[in-house]
Design an enzyme around this catalytic site. Structure first.
Site, PDB file in Angstrom:
ATOM      1  N   SER A 179      30.669  34.931  46.246  1.00 38.72           N
ATOM      2  CA  SER A 179      31.029  35.834  47.325  1.00 38.72           C
ATOM      3  C   SER A 179      29.860  35.969  48.305  1.00 38.72           C
ATOM      4  O   SER A 179      29.325  34.957  48.766  1.00 38.72           O
ATOM      5  CB  SER A 179      31.450  37.176  46.714  1.00 38.72           C
ATOM      6  OG  SER A 179      32.059  37.988  47.670  1.00 38.72           O
ATOM      7  N   ARG A 214      35.611  51.951  47.664  1.00 35.64           N
ATOM      8  CA  ARG A 214      35.656  51.118  46.469  1.00 35.64           C
ATOM      9  C   ARG A 214      37.105  50.749  46.119  1.00 35.64           C
ATOM     10  O   ARG A 214      37.391  49.633  45.717  1.00 35.64           O
ATOM     11  CB  ARG A 214      35.011  51.874  45.307  1.00 35.64           C
ATOM     12  CG  ARG A 214      35.107  51.188  43.963  1.00 35.64           C
ATOM     13  CD  ARG A 214      34.402  49.865  43.953  1.00 35.64           C
ATOM     14  NE  ARG A 214      34.354  49.298  42.609  1.00 35.64           N
ATOM     15  CZ  ARG A 214      34.052  48.047  42.338  1.00 35.64           C
ATOM     16  NH1 ARG A 214      33.764  47.225  43.317  1.00 35.64           N
ATOM     17  NH2 ARG A 214      34.018  47.609  41.113  1.00 35.64           N
ATOM     18  N   ASP A 231      42.379  33.385  45.180  1.00 33.68           N
ATOM     19  CA  ASP A 231      41.445  34.233  45.924  1.00 33.68           C
ATOM     20  C   ASP A 231      41.916  34.316  47.375  1.00 33.68           C
ATOM     21  O   ASP A 231      41.894  33.327  48.103  1.00 33.68           O
ATOM     22  CB  ASP A 231      40.037  33.620  45.843  1.00 33.68           C
ATOM     23  CG  ASP A 231      38.980  34.463  46.535  1.00 33.68           C
ATOM     24  OD1 ASP A 231      39.330  35.465  47.192  1.00 33.68           O
ATOM     25  OD2 ASP A 231      37.790  34.109  46.412  1.00 33.68           O
ATOM     26  N   HIS A 255      39.829  37.045  43.851  1.00 36.83           N
ATOM     27  CA  HIS A 255      38.408  36.873  44.162  1.00 36.83           C
ATOM     28  C   HIS A 255      37.534  37.108  42.930  1.00 36.83           C
ATOM     29  O   HIS A 255      36.523  36.451  42.736  1.00 36.83           O
ATOM     30  CB  HIS A 255      38.038  37.847  45.280  1.00 36.83           C
ATOM     31  CG  HIS A 255      36.668  37.668  45.818  1.00 36.83           C
ATOM     32  ND1 HIS A 255      36.230  36.470  46.351  1.00 36.83           N
ATOM     33  CD2 HIS A 255      35.619  38.532  45.914  1.00 36.83           C
ATOM     34  CE1 HIS A 255      34.965  36.614  46.750  1.00 36.83           C
ATOM     35  NE2 HIS A 255      34.576  37.846  46.490  1.00 36.83           N
ATOM     36  N   ASP A 256      37.945  38.058  42.099  1.00 38.89           N
ATOM     37  CA  ASP A 256      37.175  38.386  40.900  1.00 38.89           C
ATOM     38  C   ASP A 256      37.061  37.233  39.908  1.00 38.89           C
ATOM     39  O   ASP A 256      36.262  37.302  38.970  1.00 38.89           O
ATOM     40  CB  ASP A 256      37.803  39.578  40.179  1.00 38.89           C
ATOM     41  CG  ASP A 256      37.078  40.866  40.505  1.00 38.89           C
ATOM     42  OD1 ASP A 256      36.038  40.793  41.180  1.00 38.89           O
ATOM     43  OD2 ASP A 256      37.550  41.927  40.078  1.00 38.89           O
TER      44      ASP A 256
END
Lengths: 389, 185
Positions: A162, A232, A327, A360-361
């Site tokens: 990232s 968050r 992602d 994405h994680d």
């Protein structure tokens, strides 16, 4: 990035207790924003041993909400295990038996390095709103200075996912002679309007919190918890894929019946609120604002009129670029833009598009195809390091 | 067939053995393109540059004339969009090299004569598990070249033992290797 996303590591293959170190820098740094910081301190960790020739150093760069604490634990507490422990450690893809791993809490951070919550020596007060907006270029400069202090002339590899991947890419542009390989995971050559938009929502959540006080909340002994929590929560949604969220939560309710009120009813709500609260406990809102800005500003090709090929012409590095199919924050297309610019420069690059449902994680997950690939690539780097010896 | 120090794009590079060999033997540089995870991993282990992509999606990531050679080794018969891929190879490469098993090889003809789908060293699959979708003969390929503005620069036809065949290649040739570019260049 979701630090909790990693799966439980194999303890036998993990670093045990580690401890952070701090280096004070008394030579001023001129930041990209034009401001000069006369002094600053940087918190970092190292794992493994630097070889005699100092050729086996690997820099791991962190993303939005992680830190220098990449691997291992503090005081035997499992809950303190580092955010990329499944990737870095003895026998791991980035093997600390072979490499000397360095990780840095970036300038402007909130995990020990000089940042908005630090005391401005001129005023004796926390920097707060007056702390400069830092950039990826600034971070690379600081990391390079730290490397010099540690006696590392060149890194065998700089790696990150990232925003960390963006730093790895920037290294090969700004410090072309000091990085042999860049491992750029789940990154992009610059943010899209949608990416910036999500960041702006997060920033607006923070700055509109009454406890924000224009960034000078330290003096009021409060933190803009609500804003940080919402920031968050929105970020977290972008780290997961639709499918992954569906698989994990579906439409499951915490209790069996609908209550027709605004309590936390769906499991996914409960999860997001929990993540938001936990984050608000540990992260500094001013740091969050600045890191999202660093993301937005990241655009190395801007220096060459948007020409990424020309930007990368000065690189002398070899690359491994990795993306994940689900992602949507930094999709495979974005990684392919990087790869195409590298190919157009005839630079050595390998590129893998890992099949993953985790969004994405995925870059933090213990995925066998992904990890085997990184391991194989680091085997190549290790062979070069041995050859250099 | 490949010049020293040339740049090569190897499509369907498998474990990267060909590029690794060319790198060592002729000092070529370049990239392999491969779809399969395990083969991508093997290519990385073999120390070559490999880019994971599906050939059938085209070669849009590569600039016109970016490579001295674009190689498609023993893969032509497996692709669906054959015409597109050959046009793309001609766009990206100054020259193109393809190798393919010759369906017109006499052993294949004998098996068909006896009513069986050919199985051989070059075509080692059964009809139900073969990745081959466009099997072709040497004669077929040359007609294709004629009708698709392809200029053949060099051809090598080999028998099962790997020695060159000069007489009746479409009958005695098991493997065909062609180097070509775009006519009119």
């Amino acid at each position: 990035m979701n630090v909790d996303a990693q799966q439980s590591p194999n303890a036998e293959l993990s670093l045990g207790d580690v401890s952070p170190q701090i280096l004070q820098f008394d030579t001023s740094i001129l930041l990209k924003c034009g401001m000069e910081l006369p002094e600053y301190s940087i918190t970092y960790e190292t794992y493994g041993e630097l070889n005699r020739e100092k050729t086996n150093a690997v820099l791991i760069c962190h993303a939005l909400n992680a830190s220098h604490h990449v691997a291992g634990t503090y005081d035997g507490d499992e809950k303190t295990r580092g955010w990329w422990d499944n990737m870095v450690g003895p026998g791991k893809p980035v093997d600390t038996n072979r490499f000397f791993v360095v990780s840095v809490n970036n300038l402007g951070g909130c995990h020990g390095s000089t940042g908005p919550a630090s005391i401005n020596p001129k005023t004796g007060q926390p920097w707060g709103s007056t702390f400069p907006v830092v950039t990826v270029e600034d971070w690379v400069e600081v990391q390079a200075r730290l490397a010099t202090r540690l006696g590392i002339e060149a890194f065998a590899a700089v790696m990150g996912g990232s925003l960390g991947g963006m730093q790895a890419l920037q290294w090969t542009i700004d410090q072309a002679d000091r990085v042999k390989h860049a491992i750029v995971v789940a990154a992009a050559p610059k943010l899209s309007a949608q990416n910036i938009a999500f960041n702006e929502v997060a920033r607006t959540a923070i700055t509109s919190d009454p406890d924000f006080y224009g960034g000078d909340y330290y003096a009021h002994n409060v933190v803009p918890r609500r804003g940080l929590k919402v920031a968050r929560m929105i970020g977290h949604i972008t780290y997961l894929s639709d499918d992954a969220m569906d698989a994990k939560f579906g439409r499951n309710l915490r209790e069996e019946v609908l209550k027709f009120n605004f309590d936390t009813e769906f499991q996914v709500e409960s999860y997001l609120r929990y993540q938001g609260d936990k984050f608000a406990d540990i992260f500094d809102a001013n740091t969050y604002l600045r890191i999202t800005k660093a993301l937005d500003y990241f655009d190395p090709a801007a220096a060459c009129d948007g020409d990424l090929i020309a930007t990368l012409a000065k690189s002398k590095s070899k690359y491994l670029v990795v993306s994940f199919t689900s992602d949507w924050r930094f999709s495979p297309e974005r990684s392919r833009e990087i790869v195409e610019a590298l190919v157009d420069n005839n630079l050595d690059v390998s590129y893998a598009e890992i099949e993953s449902p985790h969004g994405h994680d995925a870059f933090l997950m213990d995925d066998v195809v992904y990890h085997n690939l990184v391991r194989a690539y680091f085997d190549r780097i290790a062979a070069e390091v041995a050859y250099d010896d | 067939m490949i010049r020293e120090g040339a740049t090569v794009l190897d499509l369907g590079c498998g474990d990267g053995a060909l590029l690794a060999h060319l790198k060592q033997a002729c000092g070529v540089s370049g990239y392999g393109v491969e779809k399969d995870d395990q083969k991508v991993l093997s290519s990385v282990k073999n120390g070559i540059n490999v880019i994971q992509a599906d050939l059938e999606q085209g070669l849009s990531g590569f600039a016109d004339g970016a490579f001295d050679y674009v190689v498609l080794s023993l893969t032509l018969q497996t692709v669906h969009e054959t015409e597109t891929i050959i046009q793309e190879m001609l766009r990206v490469g100054k020259e193109v090299i393809v190798t393919f098993p010759n369906f017109g090889f006499w052993r294949h003809r004998v098996q068909i004569f006896f009513g069986k789908t050919p199985v051989s060293k070059e075509l080692p699959y059964q009809w139900y598990n073969t990745p081959n979708v466009h099997v072709l003969t040497i004669s077929d390929f040359e007609i294709f070249c004629d009708t698709h503005a392809v200029r053949i620069l060099e051809k090598i036809i080999l028998n099962e033992q790997g020695t060159r065949v000069n007489v009746r290649p479409n009958l005695f040739g098991a493997l065909a290797i062609y180097r070509f570019n775009r006519r009119g260049l």
